[in-house]
Design a protein around this motif. Structure first.
Motif, short mmCIF file in Angstrom:
data_model
loop_
_atom_site.label_atom_id
_atom_site.label_comp_id
_atom_site.label_asym_id
_atom_site.label_seq_id
_atom_site.Cartn_x
_atom_site.Cartn_y
_atom_site.Cartn_z
N ALA A 167 0.85 -1.19 -0.08
CA ALA A 167 0.12 0.08 -0.06
C ALA A 167 0.85 1.33 -0.12
O ALA A 167 0.30 2.53 -0.04
N SER A 168 2.17 1.10 -0.05
CA SER A 168 2.94 2.51 0.05
C SER A 168 2.83 3.45 -0.86
O SER A 168 2.82 4.58 -0.82
N HIS A 169 2.71 2.92 -2.08
CA HIS A 169 2.62 3.77 -3.45
C HIS A 169 1.25 4.69 -3.14
O HIS A 169 1.15 6.07 -3.40
N GLU A 170 0.24 3.94 -2.98
CA GLU A 170 -1.07 4.58 -2.68
C GLU A 170 -0.95 5.59 -1.57
O GLU A 170 -1.68 6.93 -1.57
N THR A 171 -0.53 5.21 -0.56
CA THR A 171 -0.34 6.05 0.57
C THR A 171 0.59 7.05 0.36
O THR A 171 0.07 8.36 0.81
N SER A 172 1.59 7.11 -0.03
CA SER A 172 2.41 8.23 -0.30
C SER A 172 1.67 9.30 -1.40
O SER A 172 1.76 10.38 -0.93
N ALA A 173 1.16 8.79 -2.21
CA ALA A 173 0.12 9.68 -3.21
C ALA A 173 -0.95 10.43 -2.18
O ALA A 173 -1.07 11.73 -2.60
N ARG A 174 -1.63 9.67 -1.52
CA ARG A 174 -2.63 10.32 -0.54
C ARG A 174 -1.80 11.39 0.35
O ARG A 174 -2.48 12.51 0.59
N LEU A 175 -0.88 10.90 0.99
CA LEU A 175 -0.13 11.97 1.90
C LEU A 175 0.38 13.35 1.00
O LEU A 175 0.29 14.21 1.78
N GLU A 176 0.70 13.01 0.17
CA GLU A 176 1.15 14.34 -1.03
C GLU A 176 0.08 14.98 -1.32
O GLU A 176 -0.23 16.19 -1.13
#
Length: 83
Positions: free
Chosen positions: A17-26
């Protein structure tokens, strides 16, 4: 299952889930920066954003905690202790 197995399982789930989470945090951070530029929206600080994220995650995870779990089974906080 021992602690090492549990850690490996959680790491795998988080990694997927890291990629999706990173995009959401951005997107969260971009929204906070955009509100900071808007006089009508008021000033949004990093602390405000941190508190909002901790509150949202706490609200999201609370119903997922197993019934009968001991107090303190799961704690949500940001680095520095917000939460």
């Amino acid at each position: 299952m021992d602690a090492g197995d549990c850690r490996a399982a959680v790491t795998g789930i988080l990694g997927s889930a890291s990629h999706e989470t990173s995009a959401r945090l951005e997107r969260f951070w971009a929204a906070a920066r955009g509100a900071r530029r808007s006089a009508a929206a008021g000033r949004v600080t990093r602390d405000d954003l941190e508190a909002a994220v901790v509150d949202a995650v706490t609200e999201w995870i609370t119903p997922l905690i197993p019934a009968g779990a001991p107090e303190g089974f799961c704690r949500v906080e940001a680095p520095g202790g917000c939460g």
